[in-house]
Design a protein around this motif. Sequence first.
Motif, PDB file in Angstrom:
ATOM      1  N   PHE A 110       4.020  56.798  17.127  1.00 50.52           N
ATOM      2  CA  PHE A 110       3.841  55.805  18.196  1.00 50.52           C
ATOM      3  C   PHE A 110       4.756  56.134  19.375  1.00 50.52           C
ATOM      4  O   PHE A 110       5.863  55.610  19.473  1.00 50.52           O
ATOM      5  N   PRO A 111       4.290  57.028  20.256  1.00 48.37           N
ATOM      6  CA  PRO A 111       5.141  57.523  21.356  1.00 48.37           C
ATOM      7  C   PRO A 111       5.792  56.416  22.197  1.00 48.37           C
ATOM      8  O   PRO A 111       6.918  56.597  22.655  1.00 48.37           O
ATOM      9  N   VAL A 112       5.120  55.281  22.389  1.00 47.98           N
ATOM     10  CA  VAL A 112       5.730  54.236  23.220  1.00 47.98           C
ATOM     11  C   VAL A 112       6.959  53.636  22.537  1.00 47.98           C
ATOM     12  O   VAL A 112       7.770  52.978  23.193  1.00 47.98           O
ATOM     13  N   ARG A 113       7.074  53.832  21.221  1.00 49.17           N
ATOM     14  CA  ARG A 113       8.209  53.279  20.474  1.00 49.17           C
ATOM     15  C   ARG A 113       9.433  54.192  20.464  1.00 49.17           C
ATOM     16  O   ARG A 113      10.489  53.799  19.987  1.00 49.17           O
ATOM     17  N   VAL A 114       9.270  55.411  20.963  1.00 46.74           N
ATOM     18  CA  VAL A 114      10.386  56.357  20.939  1.00 46.74           C
ATOM     19  C   VAL A 114      11.573  55.803  21.722  1.00 46.74           C
ATOM     20  O   VAL A 114      12.724  55.901  21.294  1.00 46.74           O
ATOM     21  N   LYS A 115      11.279  55.172  22.861  1.00 50.16           N
ATOM     22  CA  LYS A 115      12.362  54.613  23.677  1.00 50.16           C
ATOM     23  C   LYS A 115      13.032  53.432  23.000  1.00 50.16           C
ATOM     24  O   LYS A 115      14.233  53.212  23.157  1.00 50.16           O
ATOM     25  N   CYS A 116      12.265  52.654  22.260  1.00 52.73           N
ATOM     26  CA  CYS A 116      12.840  51.540  21.492  1.00 52.73           C
ATOM     27  C   CYS A 116      13.831  52.085  20.465  1.00 52.73           C
ATOM     28  O   CYS A 116      14.930  51.563  20.294  1.00 52.73           O
ATOM     29  N   ALA A 117      13.403  53.149  19.772  1.00 53.92           N
ATOM     30  CA  ALA A 117      14.208  53.706  18.686  1.00 53.92           C
ATOM     31  C   ALA A 117      15.437  54.449  19.194  1.00 53.92           C
ATOM     32  O   ALA A 117      16.465  54.486  18.529  1.00 53.92           O
ATOM     33  N   SER A 118      15.334  55.046  20.385  1.00 57.47           N
ATOM     34  CA  SER A 118      16.457  55.867  20.852  1.00 57.47           C
ATOM     35  C   SER A 118      17.386  55.136  21.827  1.00 57.47           C
ATOM     36  O   SER A 118      18.444  55.668  22.171  1.00 57.47           O
ATOM     37  N   LEU A 119      17.018  53.918  22.238  1.00 50.96           N
ATOM     38  CA  LEU A 119      17.836  53.182  23.213  1.00 50.96           C
ATOM     39  C   LEU A 119      19.300  53.043  22.771  1.00 50.96           C
ATOM     40  O   LEU A 119      20.227  53.331  23.532  1.00 50.96           O
ATOM     41  N   ALA A 120      19.509  52.600  21.537  1.00 49.35           N
ATOM     42  CA  ALA A 120      20.876  52.391  21.062  1.00 49.35           C
ATOM     43  C   ALA A 120      21.675  53.691  21.059  1.00 49.35           C
ATOM     44  O   ALA A 120      22.871  53.703  21.333  1.00 49.35           O
ATOM     45  N   TRP A 121      20.990  54.802  20.754  1.00 43.20           N
ATOM     46  CA  TRP A 121      21.673  56.101  20.708  1.00 43.20           C
ATOM     47  C   TRP A 121      22.110  56.547  22.094  1.00 43.20           C
ATOM     48  O   TRP A 121      23.227  57.036  22.278  1.00 43.20           O
ATOM     49  N   HIS A 122      21.209  56.374  23.074  1.00 44.59           N
ATOM     50  CA  HIS A 122      21.578  56.705  24.457  1.00 44.59           C
ATOM     51  C   HIS A 122      22.770  55.850  24.895  1.00 44.59           C
ATOM     52  O   HIS A 122      23.676  56.327  25.588  1.00 44.59           O
ATOM     53  N   THR A 123      22.745  54.597  24.486  1.00 41.49           N
ATOM     54  CA  THR A 123      23.797  53.662  24.894  1.00 41.49           C
ATOM     55  C   THR A 123      25.115  53.995  24.204  1.00 41.49           C
ATOM     56  O   THR A 123      26.189  53.916  24.814  1.00 41.49           O
ATOM     57  N   LEU A 124      25.040  54.397  22.951  1.00 43.56           N
ATOM     58  CA  LEU A 124      26.243  54.835  22.228  1.00 43.56           C
ATOM     59  C   LEU A 124      26.868  56.037  22.920  1.00 43.56           C
ATOM     60  O   LEU A 124      28.087  56.113  23.099  1.00 43.56           O
ATOM     61  N   LYS A 125      26.020  56.972  23.323  1.00 43.77           N
ATOM     62  CA  LYS A 125      26.509  58.167  24.010  1.00 43.77           C
ATOM     63  C   LYS A 125      27.266  57.765  25.279  1.00 43.77           C
ATOM     64  O   LYS A 125      28.347  58.283  25.566  1.00 43.77           O
ATOM     65  N   ALA A 126      26.689  56.814  26.021  1.00 44.93           N
ATOM     66  CA  ALA A 126      27.337  56.335  27.245  1.00 44.93           C
ATOM     67  C   ALA A 126      28.658  55.649  26.919  1.00 44.93           C
ATOM     68  O   ALA A 126      29.656  55.829  27.629  1.00 44.93           O
ATOM     69  N   ALA A 127      28.689  54.878  25.845  1.00 42.75           N
ATOM     70  CA  ALA A 127      29.917  54.184  25.437  1.00 42.75           C
ATOM     71  C   ALA A 127      31.001  55.198  25.078  1.00 42.75           C
ATOM     72  O   ALA A 127      32.176  55.033  25.405  1.00 42.75           O
ATOM     73  N   LEU A 128      30.604  56.286  24.413  1.00 41.04           N
ATOM     74  CA  LEU A 128      31.563  57.332  24.031  1.00 41.04           C
ATOM     75  C   LEU A 128      32.085  58.071  25.255  1.00 41.04           C
ATOM     76  O   LEU A 128      33.212  58.545  25.276  1.00 41.04           O
ATOM     77  N   GLU A 129      31.240  58.157  26.260  1.00 43.38           N
ATOM     78  CA  GLU A 129      31.635  58.856  27.496  1.00 43.38           C
ATOM     79  C   GLU A 129      32.364  57.921  28.451  1.00 43.38           C
ATOM     80  O   GLU A 129      32.776  58.326  29.536  1.00 43.38           O
ATOM     81  N   GLY A 130      32.458  56.635  28.066  1.00 43.65           N
ATOM     82  CA  GLY A 130      33.165  55.673  28.884  1.00 43.65           C
ATOM     83  C   GLY A 130      32.405  55.246  30.122  1.00 43.65           C
ATOM     84  O   GLY A 130      32.992  54.824  31.118  1.00 43.65           O
ATOM     85  N   ALA A 131      31.090  55.343  30.076  1.00 45.21           N
ATOM     86  CA  ALA A 131      30.259  54.981  31.234  1.00 45.21           C
ATOM     87  C   ALA A 131      30.346  53.493  31.519  1.00 45.21           C
ATOM     88  O   ALA A 131      30.393  52.679  30.602  1.00 45.21           O
ATOM     89  N   LYS A 132      30.360  53.161  32.784  1.00 47.47           N
ATOM     90  CA  LYS A 132      30.405  51.756  33.153  1.00 47.47           C
ATOM     91  C   LYS A 132      29.048  51.264  33.664  1.00 47.47           C
ATOM     92  O   LYS A 132      28.730  50.097  33.603  1.00 47.47           O
ATOM     93  N   ALA A 133      28.239  52.202  34.175  1.00 48.59           N
ATOM     94  CA  ALA A 133      26.921  51.814  34.681  1.00 48.59           C
ATOM     95  C   ALA A 133      25.952  51.642  33.516  1.00 48.59           C
ATOM     96  O   ALA A 133      26.013  52.395  32.550  1.00 48.59           O
ATOM     97  N   PRO A 134      25.070  50.649  33.566  1.00 44.76           N
ATOM     98  CA  PRO A 134      24.117  50.455  32.484  1.00 44.76           C
ATOM     99  C   PRO A 134      23.180  51.647  32.336  1.00 44.76           C
ATOM    100  O   PRO A 134      22.850  52.316  33.310  1.00 44.76           O
ATOM    101  N   VAL A 135      22.756  51.877  31.103  1.00 41.25           N
ATOM    102  CA  VAL A 135      21.822  52.954  30.791  1.00 41.25           C
ATOM    103  C   VAL A 135      20.412  52.387  30.835  1.00 41.25           C
ATOM    104  O   VAL A 135      20.176  51.302  30.335  1.00 41.25           O
ATOM    105  N   SER A 136      19.516  53.120  31.447  1.00 38.50           N
ATOM    106  CA  SER A 136      18.120  52.702  31.410  1.00 38.50           C
ATOM    107  C   SER A 136      17.283  53.838  30.883  1.00 38.50           C
ATOM    108  O   SER A 136      17.543  54.999  31.190  1.00 38.50           O
ATOM    109  N   THR A 137      16.286  53.517  30.071  1.00 36.82           N
ATOM    110  CA  THR A 137      15.427  54.564  29.530  1.00 36.82           C
ATOM    111  C   THR A 137      14.422  55.031  30.580  1.00 36.82           C
ATOM    112  O   THR A 137      13.735  56.012  30.383  1.00 36.82           O
ATOM    113  N   GLU A 138      14.317  54.295  31.669  1.00 33.19           N
ATOM    114  CA  GLU A 138      13.352  54.687  32.741  1.00 33.19           C
ATOM    115  C   GLU A 138      14.026  55.562  33.775  1.00 33.19           C
ATOM    116  O   GLU A 138      15.177  55.339  34.107  1.00 33.19           O
TER     117      GLU A 138
END
Length: 147
Positions: free
Chosen positions: A119-147
């Motif tokens: 279900f390709p449309v669900r890939v972003k649902c499943a990977s959102l937390a991972w992208h956000t974790l990566k940003a948290a580890l990098e100390g990012a302050k700007a919100p992450v968007s999958t778009e």
Amino acid sequence: MSDLRDLYQEVVLDHSKAPRNFHAIENASGDAQGFNPLCGDQVHVWVALDGDTVKDVSFTGNGCAISKASASMMTQAVKGRSKAETEALFTAFHRLVTGAGDDPELLGKLAVFAGVSEFPVRVKCASLAWHTLKAALEGAKAPVSTE
Ligand code: ZN
């Protein structure tokens, strides 16, 4: 394959109903927020580092069952790992959900998310937390968007 699909549904249901590590972390080393406008998923991820090790990781948020279950299982999967191991796990997870290949040994329980690749449309649902974790580890302050 149908056994894996049953397990996938069971696991997603379980973790979305009773998400693990569902809270903020006080005095976190980093945190980040992520959004998936396509589905309306929102997630906030916190990490507490001990040197290079993810000592604690947690999340809060609102979204579909897949986004919540994925975030919940992610927190369980990365706790106690080094930053490099966490990154390797994210790469393997992303390959899995996009149907690019799997690495059962590395992925462990996360392997059930193979169902997402159908279900390709669900890939972003499943990977959102991972992208956000990566940003948290990098100390990012700007919100992450999958778009
Ligand atoms: Zn979603």
